[in-house]
Design a protein around this motif. Structure first.
Motif, PDB file in Angstrom:
ATOM      1  N   ALA A   1      34.018  48.341  41.385  1.00 47.44           N
ATOM      2  CA  ALA A   1      35.443  47.981  41.459  1.00 47.44           C
ATOM      3  C   ALA A   1      35.893  47.294  40.170  1.00 47.44           C
ATOM      4  O   ALA A   1      37.001  47.539  39.678  1.00 47.44           O
ATOM      5  CB  ALA A   1      35.688  47.068  42.666  1.00 47.44           C
ATOM      6  N   ILE A   2      35.040  46.435  39.639  1.00 48.73           N
ATOM      7  CA  ILE A   2      35.373  45.735  38.388  1.00 48.73           C
ATOM      8  C   ILE A   2      35.552  46.732  37.246  1.00 48.73           C
ATOM      9  O   ILE A   2      36.522  46.670  36.486  1.00 48.73           O
ATOM     10  CB  ILE A   2      34.285  44.704  38.042  1.00 48.73           C
TER      11      ILE A   2
ATOM     12  N   GLU B   1      38.524  38.217  46.075  1.00 47.97           N
ATOM     13  CA  GLU B   1      37.889  38.613  44.813  1.00 47.97           C
ATOM     14  C   GLU B   1      38.837  39.436  43.948  1.00 47.97           C
ATOM     15  O   GLU B   1      38.834  39.316  42.715  1.00 47.97           O
ATOM     16  CB  GLU B   1      36.610  39.397  45.110  1.00 47.97           C
ATOM     17  N   LEU B   2      39.673  40.250  44.572  1.00 51.82           N
ATOM     18  CA  LEU B   2      40.664  41.015  43.812  1.00 51.82           C
ATOM     19  C   LEU B   2      41.697  40.094  43.177  1.00 51.82           C
ATOM     20  O   LEU B   2      42.087  40.282  42.013  1.00 51.82           O
ATOM     21  CB  LEU B   2      41.347  42.034  44.720  1.00 51.82           C
ATOM     22  N   GLU B   3      42.145  39.105  43.930  1.00 48.90           N
ATOM     23  CA  GLU B   3      43.105  38.147  43.380  1.00 48.90           C
ATOM     24  C   GLU B   3      42.484  37.335  42.247  1.00 48.90           C
ATOM     25  O   GLU B   3      43.139  37.033  41.253  1.00 48.90           O
ATOM     26  CB  GLU B   3      43.601  37.207  44.487  1.00 48.90           C
ATOM     27  N   HIS B   4      41.209  36.999  42.419  1.00 52.64           N
ATOM     28  CA  HIS B   4      40.510  36.256  41.374  1.00 52.64           C
ATOM     29  C   HIS B   4      40.353  37.129  40.129  1.00 52.64           C
ATOM     30  O   HIS B   4      40.513  36.649  38.994  1.00 52.64           O
ATOM     31  CB  HIS B   4      39.135  35.832  41.891  1.00 52.64           C
ATOM     32  N   MET B   5      40.062  38.406  40.326  1.00 49.83           N
ATOM     33  CA  MET B   5      39.944  39.337  39.209  1.00 49.83           C
ATOM     34  C   MET B   5      41.269  39.450  38.475  1.00 49.83           C
ATOM     35  O   MET B   5      41.309  39.443  37.230  1.00 49.83           O
ATOM     36  CB  MET B   5      39.518  40.722  39.740  1.00 49.83           C
ATOM     37  N   LYS B   6      42.336  39.550  39.223  1.00 50.39           N
ATOM     38  CA  LYS B   6      43.668  39.642  38.625  1.00 50.39           C
ATOM     39  C   LYS B   6      43.966  38.412  37.777  1.00 50.39           C
ATOM     40  O   LYS B   6      44.480  38.512  36.647  1.00 50.39           O
ATOM     41  CB  LYS B   6      44.713  39.801  39.730  1.00 50.39           C
ATOM     42  N   ALA B   7      43.653  37.231  38.316  1.00 44.96           N
ATOM     43  CA  ALA B   7      43.907  35.978  37.585  1.00 44.96           C
ATOM     44  C   ALA B   7      43.092  35.925  36.295  1.00 44.96           C
ATOM     45  O   ALA B   7      43.590  35.477  35.250  1.00 44.96           O
ATOM     46  CB  ALA B   7      43.578  34.784  38.482  1.00 44.96           C
TER      47      ALA B   7
END
Length: 425
Positions: free
Chosen positions: A354-355, A406-412
């Motif tokens: 995903a990353i 984790e998606l929100e953290h990735m976005k940030a």
């Protein structure tokens, strides 16, 4: 994107490469054939071994039949587990590339287990056997194979009991649980102390205390000898394993994740755009993986090499896997690369995939906008929000085993790298 203009110039090279690929594929097929031979040896050695030992110990015919049926069932299950782990790249460390190593250790352990009924149960070295079987396969396979070898030793005794099985099964399960996923920084002292202490307590509680003798200091000598023997064997094995397996794997990652590694240089010579895009994706993906406490080194390897097929026009896993095998990529990296290249939508993909997917999308989007207008002023926060929103609306991120947190953290994290994106101009 792949370059098409230069393909005619390289047609001869591609043809020669395809011939080499056929040769390599033949070698890989031979490895699979040899693996099948190893599985056959494992199955028949187990079945014949337990049958021969049962007859040799002079057990009753009912016990011989029971033991043989047990051996066949256990051997069949083990072969299935090994085959499944091989097919799905589930082996720990580099065991998937050296599957014969486990078979060799298993066969020796099998022979040992068949002879252990001849000696006192207080000195059976099963703690070490569980550990080494787990180290050279997976924890699950190590626990299963160690358990049924222990069962063989117990049922070959004329007066074997559940206590003997319980002592070593519990100690073996604990050592495998405590020493799961070893790294160069893993501290093995405390797990070994806990396991050996548990083994000593279990032997005393389930065996020594029930012997028809007066309990005294001399009765704990044999359990202490068992603890000492297991300690020596485990320390030697873990040190050798650390040097030749764990450290070697880490060193290999350092080599292949070097931007001057020959395979990456080949990619640069063939397609500079693909090379630099891989560099940018790797930078961003590694930082995100580290922050999410995921497999950062494998993520970096994926970023660099998932498009390595550009070199010879390969696209599918079967076409590109020779690059990775020729360059001795670590087994876990092979698993992630296969997963990402196959992109099988019928099952969930990893967080690491995903990353890569989101970083690739972001880098490609920014590069595209700068190609249209080199001096464009891009609102990176807005762009990143739109990318994530679009992927969620299209349910594309549903294919990955990653949480909304984790998606929100990735976005940030992506939004924090605004200064870096200007290097893409």
């Amino acid at each position: 994107m792949k370059k098409v203009m230069g393909l005619n110039e390289y047609s001869d090279d591609v043809e020669n490469t395809n011939e080499n690929n056929k040769f390599l594929s033949g070698l890989f097929d031979k490895k699979e054939k040899s693996f099948k031979v190893l599985m056959a040896i494992t199955f028949f050695a187990t079945a014949i071994g337990i049958l021969g030992a049962s007859l040799g110990y002079g057990l009753k015919i009912e016990a011989v039949i029971r033991n043989t049926v047990t051996g066949i069932i256990c051997a069949g299950t083990l072969v299935y587990m090994l085959t499944d782990a091989s097919r799905r790249n589930l082996f720990s460390y580099d065991n998937g590339q050296k599957r014969n190593r486990y078979v060799f250790v298993y066969l020796i352990s099998l022979v040992v287990s068949l002879f252990l009924p001849l000696i006192a149960i207080e000195v059976w070295p099963y703690l070490f056997i569980f550990l080494i079987l787990g180290l050279f396969s997976t924890n699950e396979i190590g626990l299963f194979s160690g358990s049924f070898l222990l069962l063989f030793s117990v049922i070959l005794e004329k007066e074997g009991s559940y206590a003997e099985f319980f002592i070593y099964f519990l100690a073996g399960a604990v050592i495998l649980a405590l020493l799961r996923d070893l790294t160069e920084t893993t501290r093995i002292g405390f797990p070994i102390f806990i396991s050996l202490s548990l083994l000593f307590v279990l032997i005393v509680a389930y065996d020594v205390m029930f012997q028809n003798r007066t309990l005294g200091p001399t009765m704990i000598i044999v359990p202490l000898v068992n603890v000492l023997v297991n300690l020596i064997l485990m320390m030697i094995t873990l040190n050798i394993f650390g040097v030749y397996v764990i450290r070697k794997s880490n060193d290999r990652y350092m080599d292949i994740n070097d931007t001057e590694y020959p395979l990456l240089v080949q990619l640069k010579e063939k397609d500079k755009e693909a090379y630099f895009r891989a560099i940018h994706i790797a930078y961003l993906a590694e930082r995100i993986a580290l922050d999410l406490n995921l497999n950062a080194r494998a993520v970096k390897t994926m970023s660099y090499y998932y498009k390595i097929g550009v070199i010879d026009g390969s696209t599918t896993w079967d076409e590109v896997k020779h690059f990775y095998i020729e360059n001795n990529f670590p087994q876990e990296a092979l698993g992630f690369l296969k997963e990402y290249i196959d992109n099988d939508k019928s099952k969930q993909l990893s967080k690491e995939a995903a990353i890569i997917y989101m970083c690739e999308t972001l880098i490609s989007s920014i590069t595209y906008l700068f190609k249209k207008d080199k001096d464009a002023k891009i609102n990176y926060d807005e762009l990143i929000d739109k990318i994530f929103e679009h992927k969620m609306e299209n349910r594309e991120l549903y294919n990955y085993n990653i949480s909304l947190y984790e998606l929100e953290h990735m976005k940030a994290l992506m939004k924090k790298e605004k200064l870096y994106y200007d290097f893409l101009r």
